[in-house]
Every structure is written in structure tokens, then in C-alpha cells.
Scaffold this active site. Structure first.
Site, mmCIF file in Angstrom:
data_model
loop_
_atom_site.group_PDB
_atom_site.id
_atom_site.type_symbol
_atom_site.label_atom_id
_atom_site.label_comp_id
_atom_site.label_asym_id
_atom_site.label_seq_id
_atom_site.Cartn_x
_atom_site.Cartn_y
_atom_site.Cartn_z
ATOM 1 N N TYR A 93 0.887 -1.071 0.144
ATOM 2 C CA TYR A 93 0.036 0.068 0.153
ATOM 3 C C TYR A 93 0.916 1.169 -0.071
ATOM 4 O O TYR A 93 0.086 2.303 -0.335
ATOM 5 C CB TYR A 93 -0.808 0.093 0.999
ATOM 6 C CG TYR A 93 -1.981 -1.126 1.324
ATOM 7 C CD1 TYR A 93 -1.906 -1.791 0.341
ATOM 8 C CD2 TYR A 93 -2.658 -1.365 2.484
ATOM 9 C CE1 TYR A 93 -2.970 -3.112 0.497
ATOM 10 C CE2 TYR A 93 -3.643 -2.238 2.415
ATOM 11 C CZ TYR A 93 -3.506 -3.118 1.568
ATOM 12 O OH TYR A 93 -4.706 -4.099 1.767
ATOM 13 N N HIS A 139 0.743 -11.501 2.094
ATOM 14 C CA HIS A 139 -0.003 -10.932 1.284
ATOM 15 C C HIS A 139 -0.777 -11.897 0.235
ATOM 16 O O HIS A 139 -2.123 -11.891 -0.160
ATOM 17 C CB HIS A 139 0.284 -9.482 0.603
ATOM 18 C CG HIS A 139 -0.622 -8.665 0.340
ATOM 19 N ND1 HIS A 139 -0.387 -7.100 0.588
ATOM 20 C CD2 HIS A 139 -1.965 -8.583 0.332
ATOM 21 C CE1 HIS A 139 -1.368 -6.611 0.119
ATOM 22 N NE2 HIS A 139 -2.414 -7.284 -0.204
#
Length: 269
Positions: A42, A100
Site C-alpha cells: 500500500y 499478502h
């Protein structure tokens, strides 16, 4: 304080950058959120850390999640990248560290990166460890590597247009809590007739109904918003109780609409 369970809702930070990310985290914490979800990918861990520090809420009262990107899965890279994440987040540990995505094409063996993640937990870098975007077969493989009761959550996409039932129910049967990201389908829930109809019955918004539906399935939602009034509404959605008929009507909206589906994604169930 060490959290033994996930808070019922998280504040997602995907796509939040700079001051927007700082202020959104600070605002969410002031409203009562205690679970903040970020990721290396992010590119906002520093801002999330700033928001936590400036909120004035003691770090021990906040459940903080980050995720290790798939270019950091070799054992030494994983540990080093998690140290870097902690520095950006201005903390000495995260409450939850997730893989992730499973290694694209199994380039890095799962035993290597999950073993490194377990080492990171033993070193105190993360209180809990878990996975994200893992299929049923990959959850089985992960449990074989880590054993029972180690995988704290599998974070997957869950919203009314992708109920992801196979993975959600499989994880729950294994005793793995499911975290659902993109519960509002990047805003698409607002235009749905069924959700609008049900929302009127509850004097709520379609977004709140979508969140209430995710929660009714035993899934922890992580909606993202920069606006305090939307953040509060998302939090208030925890109080909405949907009838079995309403849940069934929302279940019927499933159309397999997957929003997060990069080219390196696994073969979905």
C-alpha cells in the site's frame, strides 16, 4: 495488551496516501476503531504509523496488521522487510503479519516463507501470523507446515457480489477466522436495488447493510474510508441485525465479481 481475537471490524487503508492516510487512521481511532489494516504494497505504512502516534491512543490498545509482499518471500528478505515495516510503522511489533499473496507460481516454496513468518513471530516481530488470498488447497498446505492454531486469519475478498463461500466456509471449518477486504465492492454496493431496499427497512445505508451481511457470516470486514461520517456509519453497521430472509436475498447477489485479481493470483476456488 495482547489480543487473542480479531476486533470485529477493521479500518482498511488500501489506496490511502499521504495526509489522507494519516488523518483517516487518526479519525478512525478517535471514533472507536481498534484494528488498523495496512500492507507493504500500500506504500502507506509510514503514514499509518503517523496516524496511530498522533491519535493519542496507546499502541497496546490497537490491533495493527501489515502484509508482506510477494517479492519479499525468501526467508532473509521476509524478516528484513518486516523490520523495515516496523520502522515505518513506528512500532516494535505488529499484532498480525500476513503473507499478502501466496508465492506466484510457487516461485518460493511455501515452507520457506511460512517458516520465516513463524520465525518472525518467535522473534516478537508479530504477535500473530496469517495468510491472505490463499485457496482451500493452500490453506491445507499452510496448516501442514505450521500446524493447528497458528494461522490467525485468511484475509480474502468478500462482498455481496463475491461471497467467496467455498473459501470462507472451508477456512471457518478449519478454525481459521476470515477477514473480508473490499466489503463495499469499491462503492458498487451503493447502486444495488436489493441492498437499497433492505437498507430502507433498517433506516441505514446500502454500505451498512453490506457490512452487516459480512459480519452475519462470521467474517471481519475491513472497509476503507477517509470521511469520518462514513467511518462512523461503517462502525455503526455492527449493530444491525439482518433477518434470515434478508441474508438470503443478499446471498443471491453473488455473481463471482472479483475486484482484486492480478495476473499472479492463484487458481481461485
Amino acid at each position: 495488551m495482547s489480543f487473542s481475537v480479531l476486533p470485529r471490524i477493521g479500518m482498511g487503508t488500501f489506496r490511502l496516501k499521504g495526509d489522507d492516510a494519516r488523518e483517516a487512521v487518526k479519525s478512525a481511532l478517535s471514533l472507536g476503531y481498534r484494528h488498523i489494516d495496512t500492507a507493504q504494497m500500500y506504500d502507506n505504512e509510514a503514514e499509518v504509523g503517523d496516524g496511530i502516534v498522533s491519535s493519542g491512543i496507546p499502541r497496546r490498545e490497537i490491533f495493527l496488521t501489515t502484509k508482506i509482499w510477494h517479492d519479499q518471500l525468501h526467508a532473509s528478505d521476509l524478516i528484513n522487510s518486516l523490520h523495515d515495516s516496523l520502522a515505518r510503522l513506528k512500532t516494535d511489533h505488529v499484532d498480525l503479519a500476513l503473507i499478502h499473496w501466496p508465492s506466484p507460481g510457487d516461485d518460493v516454496p511455501m515452507a520457506e516463507y511460512l517458516g520465516a513468518l513463524r520465525d518472525a513471530q518467535r522473534e516478537g516481530l508479530a504477535d500473530h501470523i496469517g495468510i491472505s488470498n490463499f485457496t482451500c488447497a493452500q490453506m491445507d498446505q499452510a496448516r501442514d507446515i505450521l500446524g493447528d492454531a497458528t494461522i490467525f486469519t485468511n484475509q480474502v475478498e468478500v462482498h455481496p457480489f463475491l461471497n467467496n463461500r467455498t473459501v470462507v466456509e472451508y477456512a471457518q471449518a478449519l478454525g481459521i477466522k476470515v477477514t473480508g477486504y473490499m466489503p463495499l465492492a469499491v462503492g458498487k454496493v451503493m447502486g444495488d436495488d436489493t441492498l437499497n431496499r433492505i437498507s430502507k427497512q433498517h433506516n441505514a445505508s446500502p454500505a451498512q447493510i453490506a457490512i452487516a451481511w459480512v459480519v452475519a457470516r462470521g467474517v471481519v470486514p475491513t472497509p476503507s474510508s477517509t470521511r469520518p461520517n462514513h467511518q462512523k456509519a461503517n462502525l455503526d453497521a455492527l449493530e444491525i441485525r439482518l433477518s434470515n430472509e434478508e441474508i438470503a436475498a443478499i446471498d443471491a447477489l453473488d455473481r463471482g465479481e472479483r475486484i482484486a485479481n492480478p495476473g499472479f493470483a492463484p487458481q481461485w476456488d
